[in-house]
Design a protein around this motif. Structure first.
Motif, PDB file in Angstrom:
ATOM      1  N   PRO A  18       0.817  -1.230   0.000  1.00  0.00           N
ATOM      2  CA  PRO A  18       0.000   0.000   0.000  1.00  0.00           C
ATOM      3  C   PRO A  18       0.845   1.273   0.000  1.00  0.00           C
ATOM      4  O   PRO A  18       0.452   2.275  -0.605  1.00  0.00           O
ATOM      5  CB  PRO A  18      -0.817  -0.113   1.303  1.00  0.00           C
ATOM      6  CG  PRO A  18      -0.093  -1.086   2.154  1.00  0.00           C
ATOM      7  CD  PRO A  18       0.618  -2.021   1.229  1.00  0.00           C
ATOM      8  N   VAL A  19       2.018   1.239   0.638  1.00  0.00           N
ATOM      9  CA  VAL A  19       2.876   2.434   0.676  1.00  0.00           C
ATOM     10  C   VAL A  19       3.444   2.717  -0.714  1.00  0.00           C
ATOM     11  O   VAL A  19       3.437   3.858  -1.181  1.00  0.00           O
ATOM     12  CB  VAL A  19       4.017   2.265   1.714  1.00  0.00           C
ATOM     13  CG1 VAL A  19       4.901   3.510   1.729  1.00  0.00           C
ATOM     14  CG2 VAL A  19       3.450   2.012   3.110  1.00  0.00           C
ATOM     15  N   SER A  20       3.907   1.659  -1.394  1.00  0.00           N
ATOM     16  CA  SER A  20       4.442   1.827  -2.758  1.00  0.00           C
ATOM     17  C   SER A  20       3.386   2.413  -3.692  1.00  0.00           C
ATOM     18  O   SER A  20       3.680   3.266  -4.535  1.00  0.00           O
ATOM     19  CB  SER A  20       4.927   0.485  -3.318  1.00  0.00           C
ATOM     20  OG  SER A  20       6.086   0.072  -2.653  1.00  0.00           O
ATOM     21  N   ARG A  21       2.163   1.935  -3.524  1.00  0.00           N
ATOM     22  CA  ARG A  21       1.064   2.405  -4.383  1.00  0.00           C
ATOM     23  C   ARG A  21       0.920   3.919  -4.277  1.00  0.00           C
ATOM     24  O   ARG A  21       0.741   4.615  -5.281  1.00  0.00           O
ATOM     25  CB  ARG A  21      -0.230   1.700  -3.948  1.00  0.00           C
ATOM     26  CG  ARG A  21      -1.282   1.578  -5.045  1.00  0.00           C
ATOM     27  CD  ARG A  21      -2.486   0.781  -4.577  1.00  0.00           C
ATOM     28  NE  ARG A  21      -2.155  -0.606  -4.299  1.00  0.00           N
ATOM     29  CZ  ARG A  21      -2.329  -1.223  -3.136  1.00  0.00           C
ATOM     30  NH1 ARG A  21      -2.871  -0.575  -2.125  1.00  0.00           N
ATOM     31  NH2 ARG A  21      -2.004  -2.472  -2.968  1.00  0.00           N
ATOM     32  N   VAL A  22       0.992   4.457  -3.055  1.00  0.00           N
ATOM     33  CA  VAL A  22       0.837   5.907  -2.850  1.00  0.00           C
ATOM     34  C   VAL A  22       2.118   6.652  -3.245  1.00  0.00           C
ATOM     35  O   VAL A  22       2.063   7.694  -3.902  1.00  0.00           O
ATOM     36  CB  VAL A  22       0.476   6.206  -1.372  1.00  0.00           C
ATOM     37  CG1 VAL A  22       0.298   7.708  -1.160  1.00  0.00           C
ATOM     38  CG2 VAL A  22      -0.799   5.474  -0.969  1.00  0.00           C
ATOM     39  N   GLU A  48       3.094 -10.772  -7.237  1.00  0.00           N
ATOM     40  CA  GLU A  48       2.031 -10.857  -8.243  1.00  0.00           C
ATOM     41  C   GLU A  48       0.681 -10.467  -7.644  1.00  0.00           C
ATOM     42  O   GLU A  48      -0.034  -9.623  -8.174  1.00  0.00           O
ATOM     43  CB  GLU A  48       1.956 -12.293  -8.798  1.00  0.00           C
ATOM     44  CG  GLU A  48       3.159 -12.672  -9.658  1.00  0.00           C
ATOM     45  CD  GLU A  48       3.295 -14.179  -9.824  1.00  0.00           C
ATOM     46  OE1 GLU A  48       2.296 -14.894  -9.599  1.00  0.00           O
ATOM     47  OE2 GLU A  48       4.403 -14.643 -10.151  1.00  0.00           O
ATOM     48  N   GLU A  49       0.327 -11.107  -6.509  1.00  0.00           N
ATOM     49  CA  GLU A  49      -0.999 -10.883  -5.920  1.00  0.00           C
ATOM     50  C   GLU A  49      -1.184  -9.467  -5.401  1.00  0.00           C
ATOM     51  O   GLU A  49      -2.255  -8.887  -5.518  1.00  0.00           O
ATOM     52  CB  GLU A  49      -1.218 -11.854  -4.755  1.00  0.00           C
ATOM     53  CG  GLU A  49      -1.426 -13.287  -5.188  1.00  0.00           C
ATOM     54  CD  GLU A  49      -1.812 -14.165  -4.009  1.00  0.00           C
ATOM     55  OE1 GLU A  49      -2.338 -15.239  -4.260  1.00  0.00           O
ATOM     56  OE2 GLU A  49      -1.588 -13.776  -2.854  1.00  0.00           O
ATOM     57  N   LEU A  50      -0.149  -8.921  -4.797  1.00  0.00           N
ATOM     58  CA  LEU A  50      -0.262  -7.601  -4.182  1.00  0.00           C
ATOM     59  C   LEU A  50       0.013  -6.475  -5.170  1.00  0.00           C
ATOM     60  O   LEU A  50      -0.012  -5.312  -4.817  1.00  0.00           O
ATOM     61  CB  LEU A  50       0.714  -7.488  -3.005  1.00  0.00           C
ATOM     62  CG  LEU A  50       0.388  -8.385  -1.810  1.00  0.00           C
ATOM     63  CD1 LEU A  50       1.589  -8.525  -0.896  1.00  0.00           C
ATOM     64  CD2 LEU A  50      -0.784  -7.839  -1.033  1.00  0.00           C
ATOM     65  N   ASN A  51       0.310  -6.874  -6.409  1.00  0.00           N
ATOM     66  CA  ASN A  51       0.569  -5.892  -7.458  1.00  0.00           C
ATOM     67  C   ASN A  51       1.714  -4.951  -7.086  1.00  0.00           C
ATOM     68  O   ASN A  51       1.664  -3.744  -7.317  1.00  0.00           O
ATOM     69  CB  ASN A  51      -0.712  -5.100  -7.765  1.00  0.00           C
ATOM     70  CG  ASN A  51      -0.650  -4.435  -9.117  1.00  0.00           C
ATOM     71  OD1 ASN A  51       0.118  -4.868  -9.981  1.00  0.00           O
ATOM     72  ND2 ASN A  51      -1.423  -3.380  -9.309  1.00  0.00           N
ATOM     73  N   ASP A 167      -1.508   1.417  11.252  1.00  0.00           N
ATOM     74  CA  ASP A 167      -0.786   0.235  10.783  1.00  0.00           C
ATOM     75  C   ASP A 167      -0.963   0.029   9.281  1.00  0.00           C
ATOM     76  O   ASP A 167      -2.089  -0.111   8.800  1.00  0.00           O
ATOM     77  CB  ASP A 167      -1.311  -0.995  11.537  1.00  0.00           C
ATOM     78  CG  ASP A 167      -0.341  -2.149  11.471  1.00  0.00           C
ATOM     79  OD1 ASP A 167       0.096  -2.473  10.351  1.00  0.00           O
ATOM     80  OD2 ASP A 167      -0.019  -2.725  12.518  1.00  0.00           O
ATOM     81  N   VAL A 168       0.164  -0.018   8.553  1.00  0.00           N
ATOM     82  CA  VAL A 168       0.080  -0.204   7.093  1.00  0.00           C
ATOM     83  C   VAL A 168      -0.466  -1.604   6.743  1.00  0.00           C
ATOM     84  O   VAL A 168      -1.023  -1.797   5.663  1.00  0.00           O
ATOM     85  CB  VAL A 168       1.437   0.028   6.388  1.00  0.00           C
ATOM     86  CG1 VAL A 168       1.822   1.484   6.453  1.00  0.00           C
ATOM     87  CG2 VAL A 168       2.526  -0.853   6.943  1.00  0.00           C
ATOM     88  N   MET A 169      -0.321  -2.562   7.662  1.00  0.00           N
ATOM     89  CA  MET A 169      -0.888  -3.890   7.394  1.00  0.00           C
ATOM     90  C   MET A 169      -2.414  -3.833   7.372  1.00  0.00           C
ATOM     91  O   MET A 169      -3.061  -4.609   6.674  1.00  0.00           O
ATOM     92  CB  MET A 169      -0.416  -4.911   8.427  1.00  0.00           C
ATOM     93  CG  MET A 169       0.919  -5.533   8.062  1.00  0.00           C
ATOM     94  SD  MET A 169       1.404  -6.850   9.178  1.00  0.00           S
ATOM     95  CE  MET A 169       0.595  -8.252   8.437  1.00  0.00           C
TER      96      MET A 169
END
Length: 351
Positions: A18-22, A48-51, A167-169
């Motif tokens: 999620p952090v990379s996405r932002v 793969e799954e988490l893109n 929490d990023v998780m």
């Protein structure tokens, strides 16, 4: 900004997604994968799954003694950081990859950003505890998941650039939960019924490297009548084989290969209870509102104990059995933030 992110183990892939996405909406991110988890079921499938974008650098360090593994990472990460000259370096959690990345950046005067800072189990026999303490003390920005983590840092005189962002998780679970329910077929594959089994994960060295601990844990499992599902960590499997322990002798135990993130979320959400020694799985159990039994003497996630969502049992056979059979009614409040930790991290870094 030009940012290097260092990751190497399954929980870090989940936290980084999620952090990379932002981050990548406005900034340049380069990913170094140390190869600490190198089994394809523990590594590739998560990308793969988490893109998550494919790593820009793969170090293939693999497993080994702590000194050798961390030393190899230090040398290889340093070469890349010198060549890329980033504005800052991001590390997650408490693995040898975390410590290696943090030490390299700190010695090259590049700001270290520690995500999931401030956790303490207060047990220095755990390698993770050493890693997280040392990383926190060389970090420039410390992003904490809870108020307890903030207090832990304050007690060690770390107060500069310390933030409770949640929490990023939790971000990752909220983002992927719906996807998991649509895509995962793990329950059908293993003929499992919703709330009809206990989920097991055991991989901490304090358990797997101690024959007596493992014998106690497995004795408890043999006395639990319900179906038990165990996606077994490669290292745990290897250890049990070296002890000559045969898991097939335990009744109603389904041992399966490690699973991807979406399958793991489905297994967690559908379990009656989760029995684990993993830090990340304790939290995922909380997010999924599934009672957790933690086979350790301490936990860094003390909030889950206070909420009656998690019971610490060590490796006592009687305590494990008592906790598994106990009826609990946790409150499951939003003690780990609101699911927007990633956006808060990037906003603070931009400021």
């Amino acid at each position: 900004m030009k940012i290097i992110t260092v990751i190497g183990a399954r929980p870090q892939f989940i936290k980084a997604a999620p952090v990379s996405r932002v981050l990548r909406e406005k900034h340049t991110e380069l990913i170094i994968h140390t190869g600490q988890h190198y089994d394809s079921n523990m590594s590739e499938i998560f990308f793969e799954e988490l893109n998550i974008p494919k790593p820009d650098y793969y170090l293939a360090v693999g497993s080994g003694h702590h000194g050798k593994q961390t030393g190899e990472m230090l040398a290889k990460i340093e070469e890349i950081v010198l060549e890329e000259n980033p504005d800052c370096l991001v590390v997650y959690g408490d693995t040898n990859s975390t410590l290696a990345g943090a030490l390299v950046a700190a010695k090259l005067h590049i700001p270290v950003i520690h995500i999931e800072a401030g956790l303490r189990s207060f047990n220095k026999k755990m390698p993770e505890e050493i890693n997280r303490i040392m990383t926190d003390h060389v970090s420039e920005f410390l992003f904490c998941p809870t108020n307890t983590a903030i207090e832990n840092l304050k007690n060690e005189n770390i107060t500069h650039n310390v933030f409770n962002i949640g929490d990023v998780m939790y971000d990752a679970v909220l983002y992927n939960k719906k996807l998991a329910s649509e895509k995962s077929n793990i329950l059908n594959e293993h003929s499992l019924e919703e709330k009809g089994y206990h989920l097991i994960t055991i991989h901490r060295a304090e358990n797997t490297d101690n024959l007596e601990n493992m014998q106690n844990i497995l004795e408890a499992f043999s006395k639990i009548d319900d179906v038990k599902v165990w996606p077994i960590h490669p290292r745990t499997k290897h250890k049990l084989e070296s002890y000559g322990i045969k898991l097939e002798e335990i009744p109603n135990l389904k041992v399966i290969d490690p699973v991807g993130y979406l399958d793991m979320l489905t297994l967690e959400a559908s379990a009656k209870k989760i029995i684990t020694d993993s830090g990340g799985v304790q939290k995922e159990a909380y997010f999924m509102k599934v009672p957790c039994v933690t086979v350790r003497e301490q936990t860094e996630w003390v909030e889950t104990l206070e909420e009656d969502a998690n019971i610490l049992v060590g490796t006592s056979v009687d305590k494990i059995l008592e906790a598994v059979s106990k009826d609990v009614n946790p409150m499951y409040r939003e003690i780990f933030g609101d699911g927007h930790a990633s956006e808060k991290i990037v906003e603070l870094l931009e400021k």
